[in-house]
Design an enzyme around this catalytic site. Structure first.
Site, short mmCIF file in Angstrom:
data_model
loop_
_atom_site.label_atom_id
_atom_site.label_comp_id
_atom_site.label_asym_id
_atom_site.label_seq_id
_atom_site.Cartn_x
_atom_site.Cartn_y
_atom_site.Cartn_z
N ARG A 39 0.83 -1.21 0.00
CA ARG A 39 0.00 0.00 0.00
C ARG A 39 0.86 1.26 0.00
NH1 ARG A 39 -2.38 3.87 -0.28
NH2 ARG A 39 -4.20 4.71 0.78
N ASP A 76 -12.68 -1.85 -4.77
CA ASP A 76 -13.58 -1.23 -3.79
C ASP A 76 -14.94 -1.03 -4.44
OD1 ASP A 76 -13.22 0.13 -0.94
OD2 ASP A 76 -14.72 1.25 -2.06
N TYR A 151 -23.18 6.80 -0.36
CA TYR A 151 -21.92 7.56 -0.44
C TYR A 151 -22.01 8.64 -1.51
CZ TYR A 151 -19.78 4.02 2.56
OH TYR A 151 -19.49 3.20 3.61
O1 CP3 Z 1 -10.18 -7.95 0.86
C1 CP3 Z 1 -11.27 -7.60 0.38
O2 CP3 Z 1 -12.37 -7.80 0.95
C2 CP3 Z 1 -11.32 -6.97 -0.99
C3 CP3 Z 1 -11.29 -5.56 -1.09
C4 CP3 Z 1 -12.40 -4.67 -0.55
C5 CP3 Z 1 -12.12 -3.37 -0.07
N1 CP3 Z 1 -13.31 -2.73 0.16
C6 CP3 Z 1 -10.76 -2.80 0.09
C7 CP3 Z 1 -10.57 -1.59 0.92
C8 CP3 Z 1 -13.79 -4.82 -0.53
C9 CP3 Z 1 -14.63 -6.05 -0.88
C10 CP3 Z 1 -14.35 -3.59 -0.08
C11 CP3 Z 1 -15.81 -3.34 0.03
C12 CP3 Z 1 -16.28 -2.06 0.55
N2 CP3 Z 1 -15.72 -0.82 0.41
C13 CP3 Z 1 -17.50 -1.90 1.24
C14 CP3 Z 1 -18.51 -3.01 1.53
C15 CP3 Z 1 -18.09 -3.88 2.64
C16 CP3 Z 1 -18.00 -3.21 3.98
O3 CP3 Z 1 -16.92 -3.22 4.55
O4 CP3 Z 1 -19.04 -2.70 4.44
C17 CP3 Z 1 -17.63 -0.54 1.57
C18 CP3 Z 1 -18.79 0.10 2.32
C19 CP3 Z 1 -16.50 0.14 1.01
C20 CP3 Z 1 -16.23 1.59 1.04
C21 CP3 Z 1 -14.96 1.91 1.73
N3 CP3 Z 1 -13.72 1.61 1.26
C22 CP3 Z 1 -14.82 2.58 2.97
C23 CP3 Z 1 -15.97 3.09 3.83
C24 CP3 Z 1 -13.45 2.68 3.21
C25 CP3 Z 1 -12.80 3.41 4.35
C26 CP3 Z 1 -12.92 2.70 5.64
C27 CP3 Z 1 -11.81 1.72 5.79
O5 CP3 Z 1 -12.10 0.56 6.12
O6 CP3 Z 1 -10.69 2.16 5.58
C28 CP3 Z 1 -12.77 2.01 2.17
C29 CP3 Z 1 -11.30 1.83 2.02
C30 CP3 Z 1 -10.79 0.47 1.79
N4 CP3 Z 1 -11.33 -0.47 0.93
C31 CP3 Z 1 -9.61 -0.09 2.35
C32 CP3 Z 1 -9.47 -1.37 1.82
C33 CP3 Z 1 -8.36 -2.37 2.07
C34 CP3 Z 1 -8.67 0.63 3.30
C35 CP3 Z 1 -7.98 1.76 2.61
C36 CP3 Z 1 -6.47 1.71 2.66
O7 CP3 Z 1 -5.85 0.64 2.67
O8 CP3 Z 1 -5.89 2.80 2.63
#
Ligand code: CP3
Length: 344
Positions: A39, A76, A151
């Protein structure tokens, strides 16, 4: 050849597999040191999602470390609004942000070019199917229209999605249009993932639980039912998991009306009710992610309770929501050992 020997596919076909196959929502993520390292080299989070070399690498990391039964594409749910030109950004420590959409913006929305924008994600799927072990199921995914819309309307995450609920009351026609545009685009996106090699796909409706009774039907059930109908009309063999977090008592009707092959259960679903739901078909879930942070007896007891109540039927072992950055990677090793050690 797509293997019926992929255990998760067997479960999605309605079979009981013992011990149950296991993967974890958000299994590629910040709790893993190797993820944090990749990352840090990627630039922005969206660069990570749109660079197949890097996205393949982080998807494979938890497979190498733990040998999960499924890999989930690294991407995502918010790449769809990004492809719709909503200027999506992931601000460190603040979560996702984008330009909030209004009724005029919704009437101007056009679906053209979305799949072209997402071509790198589809390329990641293609490479993953080549690189994964034969027996590992590859899962594609997208967000459900309601969750993605929350969102898009607020422009950021909120605790209870009040802005989207309010918007839907004030501008019902614009809101329905937004959901139907998202449903059509998302269905085509899932079909592209399936064609590139995804064995099954999951639809994430993480915010289904904030909807009232009528709104659940109109905004959670209807658009997902439509998506599944489109996907199945074009790819009749498609296997689909629908995860409507917080849907509670609605889950029974949710499965029947959406026609999902399996339903995901969050940790608030009582196991007795989960067992009822399992009589209608496969279920996935539902360990509280905090048990993976806590470890020890709370982890063991949580796993044992799920296996005892749901292990005799079609089950995909998973968490009730995504694993959190605080989770200890060694607790995940213990989780897998305990699930795999379970005898029928
Ligand atoms: O490993 C996996 O599951 C595959 C990748 C994946 C991510 N997001 C990577 C991610 C998947 C399937 C998601 C789904 C996702 N993204 C959802 C639905 C599932 C859930 O958790 O409710 C939602 C609502 C999102 C939107 C989202 N993306 C948010 C609200 C955030 C910020 C909050 C957080 O957890 O950081 C993200 C960022 C995100 N998506 C990260 C990852 C690994 C973290 C960001 C980073 O690494 O800098």
């Amino acid at each position: 050849m797509t293997g019926a020997y992929r255990k998760i596919i067997e479960v999605l076909e309605g079979q009981t597999v013992s011990p149950p196959p296991v993967w974890l929502m958000r299994q590629a993520g910040r709790y893993l040191p190797e993820y944090r390292e990749t990352r840090a080299t990627a630039g922005s989070f969206l660069d990570l999602c749109y660079t197949p070399d890097l996205a393949v690498e982080v998807t494979l990391q938890p497979i190498r470390r733990y040998g999960f039964d499924a890999a989930i594409l690294f991407s995502d749910i918010l790449v769809i609004p990004d492809a719709l030109h909503r200027n999506v950004r992931f601000v460190q420590g603040e979560g996702p942000q984008m330009d909030p959409i209004d009724a005029a913006g919704i009437s101007a929305l056009k679906g053209e070019g979305v799949l072209a924008h997402l071509a790198p994600v589809i390329e990641t799927v293609r490479r993953l199917r080549r690189e994964l072990p034969e027996e590992t199921t590859l899962l594609g995914f997208c967000g459900a229209p309601w969750t993605v819309a929350t969102y898009m309307i607020a422009g950021h995450g909120t605790p209870d999605q009040a802005p989207a609920r309010l918007f839907a009351y004030r501008h019902p026609e614009a809101f329905e249009r937004l959901l139907s545009v998202l449903a059509e685009i998302s269905a085509e996106y899932l079909i592209a993932q399936i064609d590139a090699g995804a064995d099954a796909v999951q639809i994430f409706d993480s915010w289904a639980g904030v909807l009232g009774e009528k709104e659940f039907e109109a905004y959670a059930v209807k658009p997902v039912a439509r998506m599944i109908e489109i996907v199945r009309s074009e790819r009749p063999q498609a296997k689909i998991i629908a995860f409507a977090k917080g849907a509670g008592l609605n889950l029974k009707a949710y499965r029947q009306k959406t026609r999902a092959d399996a339903i995901g259960l969050d940790w608030s679903v009582p196991l007795s009710f989960a067992a009822e739901l399992q009589k209608d078909g496969p279920v996935q879930g539902n360990l509280d992610p905090m048990r993976v942070v806590a470890g020890g007896k709370s982890l063991e007891d949580g796993i044992d309770a799920i296996l005892e109540k749901l292990g005799q039927g079609p089950l995909i072992f998973n968490l009730g929501h995504g694993i959190t950055p605080e989770a200890n990677p060694d607790h995940v090793t213990k989780l897998i050992e305990r699930v795999r050690g379970a005898a029928a």
